[in-house]
Design a protein around this motif. Sequence first.
Motif, PDB file in Angstrom:
ATOM      1  N   GLN A  97      29.337 -29.538  25.031  1.00 63.57           N
ATOM      2  CA  GLN A  97      28.424 -29.930  23.954  1.00 63.57           C
ATOM      3  C   GLN A  97      26.970 -29.721  24.369  1.00 63.57           C
ATOM      4  OE1 GLN A  97      29.859 -31.044  20.998  1.00 63.57           O
ATOM      5  NE2 GLN A  97      31.730 -30.508  22.081  1.00 63.57           N
ATOM      6  N   HIS A 117      29.485 -21.633  17.194  1.00 59.41           N
ATOM      7  CA  HIS A 117      29.778 -23.008  16.859  1.00 59.41           C
ATOM      8  C   HIS A 117      30.679 -23.047  15.622  1.00 59.41           C
ATOM      9  CE1 HIS A 117      27.880 -27.294  16.845  1.00 59.41           C
ATOM     10  NE2 HIS A 117      29.056 -27.252  17.400  1.00 59.41           N
ATOM     11  N   TYR A 121      34.661 -24.400  14.920  1.00 62.15           N
ATOM     12  CA  TYR A 121      35.110 -25.265  13.837  1.00 62.15           C
ATOM     13  C   TYR A 121      36.242 -24.591  13.052  1.00 62.15           C
ATOM     14  CZ  TYR A 121      31.527 -28.912  14.226  1.00 62.15           C
ATOM     15  OH  TYR A 121      30.773 -29.968  14.634  1.00 62.15           O
ATOM     16  N   ALA A 144      34.243 -30.806   7.894  1.00 62.05           N
ATOM     17  CA  ALA A 144      33.157 -30.617   8.859  1.00 62.05           C
ATOM     18  C   ALA A 144      32.780 -31.940   9.513  1.00 62.05           C
ATOM     19  CB  ALA A 144      31.930 -30.017   8.185  1.00 62.05           C
ATOM     20  N   LEU A 145      32.825 -32.984   8.734  1.00 59.97           N
ATOM     21  CA  LEU A 145      32.458 -34.276   9.288  1.00 59.97           C
ATOM     22  C   LEU A 145      33.524 -34.787  10.249  1.00 59.97           C
ATOM     23  CD1 LEU A 145      30.615 -36.664   9.533  1.00 59.97           C
ATOM     24  CD2 LEU A 145      31.600 -37.624   7.447  1.00 59.97           C
ATOM     25  N   GLY A 148      32.949 -32.845  13.354  1.00 58.66           N
ATOM     26  CA  GLY A 148      31.666 -33.270  13.917  1.00 58.66           C
ATOM     27  C   GLY A 148      31.807 -34.621  14.583  1.00 58.66           C
ATOM     28  N   TYR A 149      32.472 -35.503  13.915  1.00 55.10           N
ATOM     29  CA  TYR A 149      32.626 -36.848  14.450  1.00 55.10           C
ATOM     30  C   TYR A 149      33.405 -36.865  15.757  1.00 55.10           C
ATOM     31  CZ  TYR A 149      31.303 -41.488  13.178  1.00 55.10           C
ATOM     32  OH  TYR A 149      30.641 -42.664  13.116  1.00 55.10           O
ATOM     33  N   GLN A 152      31.312 -35.255  18.460  1.00 56.76           N
ATOM     34  CA  GLN A 152      30.136 -36.052  18.775  1.00 56.76           C
ATOM     35  C   GLN A 152      30.479 -37.269  19.622  1.00 56.76           C
ATOM     36  OE1 GLN A 152      27.546 -34.594  17.690  1.00 56.76           O
ATOM     37  NE2 GLN A 152      25.955 -36.008  18.349  1.00 56.76           N
TER      38      GLN A 152
ATOM     39  N   ILE B 156      25.198 -36.233  14.054  1.00 53.49           N
ATOM     40  CA  ILE B 156      26.201 -35.191  13.794  1.00 53.49           C
ATOM     41  C   ILE B 156      25.578 -34.119  12.928  1.00 53.49           C
ATOM     42  CG2 ILE B 156      28.474 -34.698  12.825  1.00 53.49           C
ATOM     43  CD1 ILE B 156      29.059 -37.706  13.143  1.00 53.49           C
ATOM     44  N   ASN B 158      25.012 -31.490  10.289  1.00 48.33           N
ATOM     45  CA  ASN B 158      25.634 -31.157   9.004  1.00 48.33           C
ATOM     46  C   ASN B 158      25.497 -29.657   8.741  1.00 48.33           C
ATOM     47  OD1 ASN B 158      26.490 -30.924   6.389  1.00 48.33           O
ATOM     48  ND2 ASN B 158      25.200 -32.555   5.568  1.00 48.33           N
ATOM     49  N   HIS B 159      26.215 -28.896   9.523  1.00 49.58           N
ATOM     50  CA  HIS B 159      26.086 -27.432   9.459  1.00 49.58           C
ATOM     51  C   HIS B 159      26.419 -26.863   8.086  1.00 49.58           C
ATOM     52  CE1 HIS B 159      25.090 -26.887  13.550  1.00 49.58           C
ATOM     53  NE2 HIS B 159      26.265 -27.190  14.054  1.00 49.58           N
ATOM     54  N   TRP B 167      27.999 -37.192   2.566  1.00 49.27           N
ATOM     55  CA  TRP B 167      27.942 -37.260   4.018  1.00 49.27           C
ATOM     56  C   TRP B 167      27.818 -38.718   4.493  1.00 49.27           C
ATOM     57  CZ3 TRP B 167      28.903 -33.627   7.539  1.00 49.27           C
ATOM     58  CH2 TRP B 167      28.452 -33.799   8.854  1.00 49.27           C
TER      59      TRP B 167
END
Lengths: 183, 183, 183, 183
Positions: A97, A117, A121, A144-145, A148-149, A152, B156, B158-159, B167
């Motif tokens: 990361q 990146h 994903y 995506a979240l 991401g979560y 992260q 995080i 938000n790509h 979100w």
Amino acid sequence: MARERKFSIDELFHETNQLLLKHGYDGFTFGLLADSLNVSRGALYKYFENKDELLTNFIFYEMDQFLLKLKQIDDQQGFEAQFDFLLQLIFSHVDIQKLIKIAQQIPGNEEKFGKLHFDMYQYLQGFIELGKQEGKLKSTIPNALILGYIFQSVAIPNHFDIPTSVWVSSIKEIIRHGMFTNT
Amino acid sequence: MARERKFSIDELFHETNQLLLKHGYDGFTFGLLADSLNVSRGALYKYFENKDELLTNFIFYEMDQFLLKLKQIDDQQGFEAQFDFLLQLIFSHVDIQKLIKIAQQIPGNEEKFGKLHFDMYQYLQGFIELGKQEGKLKSTIPNALILGYIFQSVAIPNHFDIPTSVWVSSIKEIIRHGMFTNT
Amino acid sequence: MARERKFSIDELFHETNQLLLKHGYDGFTFGLLADSLNVSRGALYKYFENKDELLTNFIFYEMDQFLLKLKQIDDQQGFEAQFDFLLQLIFSHVDIQKLIKIAQQIPGNEEKFGKLHFDMYQYLQGFIELGKQEGKLKSTIPNALILGYIFQSVAIPNHFDIPTSVWVSSIKEIIRHGMFTNT
Amino acid sequence: MARERKFSIDELFHETNQLLLKHGYDGFTFGLLADSLNVSRGALYKYFENKDELLTNFIFYEMDQFLLKLKQIDDQQGFEAQFDFLLQLIFSHVDIQKLIKIAQQIPGNEEKFGKLHFDMYQYLQGFIELGKQEGKLKSTIPNALILGYIFQSVAIPNHFDIPTSVWVSSIKEIIRHGMFTNT
DNA sequence: GATGAATGAGAATTCATTCAT
DNA sequence: TATGAATGAATTCTCATTCAT
């Protein structure tokens, strides 16, 4: 025939990794690296034309390694197994990361690494889809979240030195069912 | 009869904020700042002995501002209200997290800022305790992780440009009840 | 049983010529030359101790070649024929003038090449004397200037791409009878 | 209010001139110049962003000075007077030719300086035309060559230290009526 | 003879910092 | 106070040259 090398690219990458994480993009210099390897600055220029080329190459290399392992997620049977695999992988590659963030600072590579990146994903879409199909993942949360979560979570600083096992299992719990009780 | 100041500390901090977020710790220079303020480099040295002192001061100032607002959490009645207040605050001060990371790069301030971070967490102990007392927060999860998680969620990336409202509400959902269904 | 040479001195000189004219004294490097010849830098050091020695040798060689041809001026019968021969020779060896200038930049060779230049002039004394004896050349003009003028004429840049034939015949005309009419 | 300058741009240009003519484009360095002026390298960067900018500025400045004087050719009555004026000017600005050659080496300025050279020639069209109109200059010789020849004559190296007066008057003679007798 | 590694010196450039006015 | 000059150290980069194999 030629003189024996004083260092291998592997060693070079290894030192680069250390120094990059320690000093960051701007703090990383050829001088530092040369000293670490006990070579002259000049020698490094035989292998990489400049700092950015070195770092770009190095980070791509690391990412490739990581993606290779990530690919193995498909070998896991069922969503739960994949989830565990993913978390374990992420926690054993904490630095990736950071490297990605550093990569974004390298001028001229913005898109290149943005794409990388993105690819990562993409790579995990299957996993997400499986989770939603199996009814395990809440379908309302954007993919995506979710990713991401998960990624992260590795970056939360453990300032109070909570034991890893507790830390990790707590994180899993939050990811799965949140920090609120169900009452 | 003193000459009038050509710039106020407020302006100075405002520009510092912009430039620091844009260029990062190493990229931030007195030259840049002096240009933004239409003053000479030299003038800045009248107020701050050096770059690090300036940045340290600035970030402390920002943190103080933030902590001031954070203090208002105690005005909120009940854990749920405090939770909402906290999330809203964090999301409206996204940059604070970045500044903290930058602060950690300033040599010689490692502990100083470590402590500041620590203080901020301390500050929210009451909130956490309340949550656990009310039986809202899972008592098994370490407090540090709860806070870390909440703060981290703002970072995080938000790509895919998912709309802010989706979100944020998704993040709240994950924080509360996780990303897994209850089946 | 010795390994076969991967390149001949002729090739080496040929490439040196190209590169030297293209990049100039400072721009010419062993790296460039080695690449042109598909050999390693190191190999070149087997033949020439250093860059300056290589260039000195090369330019001497070129000058010798040129002087050899120049010597044939004595085969020409009469001043007019010699004059034509000389001009034709100079125009077909335009680069020699450039090489001489480059030679003057090589440190430690100042006199050496000064002398060479001098020799070349000496070489043409006979030609000049003949011209003056035949009453063709104005006796008032210093010999050095006569030669200097002739050699220099090749260096006038033809910025406007006037056709060579016009250019050369005009130059001859100027050298012979000047650019003024006789009125 | 600020500290007094340790050097003026005039001094800087003066030293630049010396060093440039002595060492050439590649040989000229900020270090050399800084030493000449007894300042630090860094100080020079306050005035010119880099070597090329300095040299470009300097040479443009010199060219402007020269063109300013050249313009006065129109004040001279008659072609003969203009011719004398031009030669005298060129001989008193011998180095301009060298500077122009150096200018052509500055990367990125190829056209810029090509144009400048071109302009200078344009500038003298009137002079040439006058000469041809007055029937003084041979109409068959291309204008570009006439000017090229005149300018170039200043560059003939006087290796044998022939007295200037003899040298110059001989050159004038050749330019006017050539080196051949009229028999 | 040839190779390719490595060295080391020097040049360009950038900035944090100091200083005289 | 503010200015603008100047310094000096650090960094990137390029080569000529040396050296072990």
